[in-house]
Enzyme design. Structure first.
Site, mmCIF file in Angstrom:
data_model
loop_
_atom_site.group_PDB
_atom_site.id
_atom_site.type_symbol
_atom_site.label_atom_id
_atom_site.label_comp_id
_atom_site.label_asym_id
_atom_site.label_seq_id
_atom_site.Cartn_x
_atom_site.Cartn_y
_atom_site.Cartn_z
ATOM 1 N N ASP A 37 0.856 -1.182 0.000
ATOM 2 C CA ASP A 37 0.000 0.000 0.000
ATOM 3 C C ASP A 37 0.894 1.236 0.000
ATOM 4 O OD1 ASP A 37 -2.318 -1.569 0.070
ATOM 5 O OD2 ASP A 37 -2.141 -1.798 2.231
ATOM 6 N N LYS A 42 0.823 -8.113 -2.253
ATOM 7 C CA LYS A 42 -0.570 -7.766 -2.541
ATOM 8 C C LYS A 42 -0.630 -6.363 -3.126
ATOM 9 C CE LYS A 42 -3.788 -6.659 0.653
ATOM 10 N NZ LYS A 42 -4.590 -5.545 0.138
ATOM 11 N N ASP A 92 -5.705 -7.340 -5.243
ATOM 12 C CA ASP A 92 -6.814 -7.178 -4.292
ATOM 13 C C ASP A 92 -7.674 -5.975 -4.663
ATOM 14 O OD1 ASP A 92 -8.381 -7.437 -2.024
ATOM 15 O OD2 ASP A 92 -6.941 -6.411 -0.717
ATOM 16 N N LEU A 93 -8.566 -6.181 -5.636
ATOM 17 C CA LEU A 93 -9.409 -5.057 -6.059
ATOM 18 C C LEU A 93 -10.825 -5.177 -5.501
ATOM 19 C CD1 LEU A 93 -8.085 -4.566 -9.702
ATOM 20 C CD2 LEU A 93 -7.354 -3.436 -7.601
ATOM 21 N N LYS A 94 -11.067 -6.194 -4.720
ATOM 22 C CA LYS A 94 -12.336 -6.368 -3.989
ATOM 23 C C LYS A 94 -13.546 -6.014 -4.863
ATOM 24 C CE LYS A 94 -10.429 -5.551 0.633
ATOM 25 N NZ LYS A 94 -9.075 -5.072 0.367
ATOM 26 N N LEU A 95 -13.749 -6.794 -5.916
ATOM 27 C CA LEU A 95 -14.820 -6.487 -6.861
ATOM 28 C C LEU A 95 -16.201 -6.677 -6.230
ATOM 29 C CD1 LEU A 95 -13.519 -8.204 -10.136
ATOM 30 C CD2 LEU A 95 -12.934 -5.972 -9.200
ATOM 31 N N THR A 134 -11.457 -6.213 8.057
ATOM 32 C CA THR A 134 -10.955 -6.370 9.426
ATOM 33 C C THR A 134 -10.972 -5.058 10.194
ATOM 34 O OG1 THR A 134 -8.806 -6.376 8.329
ATOM 35 C CG2 THR A 134 -9.532 -8.440 9.265
HETATM 36 O O1 C5P Z 1 -1.028 -2.443 6.806
HETATM 37 P P1 C5P Z 1 -1.914 -3.606 7.106
HETATM 38 O O2 C5P Z 1 -1.155 -4.805 7.638
HETATM 39 O O3 C5P Z 1 -3.081 -3.223 7.989
HETATM 40 O O4 C5P Z 1 -2.500 -4.037 5.687
HETATM 41 C C1 C5P Z 1 -3.567 -4.960 5.554
HETATM 42 C C2 C5P Z 1 -3.954 -5.078 4.115
HETATM 43 O O5 C5P Z 1 -5.007 -6.041 3.994
HETATM 44 C C3 C5P Z 1 -4.489 -3.787 3.480
HETATM 45 O O6 C5P Z 1 -3.961 -3.746 2.167
HETATM 46 C C4 C5P Z 1 -5.998 -3.966 3.434
HETATM 47 O O7 C5P Z 1 -6.558 -3.367 2.288
HETATM 48 C C5 C5P Z 1 -6.151 -5.482 3.355
HETATM 49 N N1 C5P Z 1 -7.399 -6.053 3.895
HETATM 50 C C6 C5P Z 1 -7.816 -5.878 5.181
HETATM 51 N N2 C5P Z 1 -9.003 -6.432 5.616
HETATM 52 C C7 C5P Z 1 -9.732 -7.185 4.793
HETATM 53 C C8 C5P Z 1 -9.312 -7.383 3.476
HETATM 54 C C9 C5P Z 1 -8.115 -6.806 3.056
HETATM 55 O O8 C5P Z 1 -7.122 -5.214 5.956
HETATM 56 N N3 C5P Z 1 -10.832 -7.801 5.237
#
Ligand code: C5P
Length: 230
Positions: free
Chosen positions: A12, A34, A61-64, A116
């Protein structure tokens, strides 16, 4: 020492050079990287392909989340890019999930349950479920019904998902915080890498604890050896 490679590093970032140099440093220690919104909307397909040329597994991870026809064509286009994983929101419904599954190629389709960063109050408000556990429970069933390859859930739901799905769904979990990471941020339902693996996670998505670290190699080596002790 050889490690089980379980970590997927979330890139990110809006700094391409920094991201490239991070990958070069850590790529031998991780399963993959990712690519999410921040990277993709900053660097697009060109950036994606440059990362892919580094011969590393990519989780796109584009979460469509859209109507079935749009998902169908979106997944066809994504499959041509050949990422290892890509994501759809399970809340998109049965038809949408079926379209994703039917139009993939080698790419594995993961279903996103609840982000999350959402707590019970938000899950209740937006998903009309009493709590996160109830929502994840239902969504695992829908993921199985629609033959997804895996699921993205918080580490706190791993045990439950494993119980419901046996070995029929890969479990990929963000919300991972090694003990060395002292900051608090937007992630609410968190767990350590070793614990998440011991509960049955197949892959861990870790972003800031690695990307913001002053010594990312040391960080990932520590995480790998913590996991290995399980
Ligand atoms: O920096 P961090 O460890 O919090 O990054 C977590 C990654 O996982 C982020 O890219 C976030 O978009 C992704 N993610 C998430 N929760 C989800 C799905 C994906 O945090 N349920």
């Amino acid at each position: 020492m050889t490690f089980k490679k379980k970590v997927i590093v979330a890139l990110d970032s809006n700094n391409f050079k920094q991201t490239e140099s991070l990958i070069e440093k850590i790529k031998e220690y991780i399963f993959g990287v990712k690519i999410g919104y921040e990277f993709f909307f900053n660097f697009g397909l060109d950036g994606y392909k440059k990362i892919q040329n580094k011969k590393i597994n990519i989780f796109l991870d584009l979460k469509l989340h859209d109507i079935p026809n749009t998902i169908k064509h979106g997944i066809v286009a994504i499959a041509d890019l050949n990422p290892y994983f890509t994501t759809v929101h399970i809340s998109g419904g049965d038809e949408m999930l079926k379209m994703a599954f039917l139009n993939k190629k080698k790419t594995k389709i993961l279903g996103v349950t609840a982000l999350t960063s959402l707590n019970n109050y938000q899950v209740n408000k937006y998903y009309l479920r009493k709590n996160v556990e109830k929502l994840v429970n239902d969504y695992v069933i829908y993921a199985l019904e629609n033959k997804l390859d895996g699921i993205v859930c918080s580490p706190h739901e791993i045990k439950k998902v494993k119980k419901l799905s046996g070995n029929n769904l890969l479990i990929v979990t963000p919300g991972i915080r090694p003990s060395s990471y002292k900051k608090t941020d937007d992630q609410k339902r968190i767990m350590s890498p070793a614990e998440a693996i011991s509960y049955g996670a197949d892959y861990l998505v870790i972003g800031r604890p690695i990307t913001m670290s002053l010594d990312p190699i040391k960080e990932i080596i520590n995480i790998n050896s913590e996991i290995e002790k399980n």
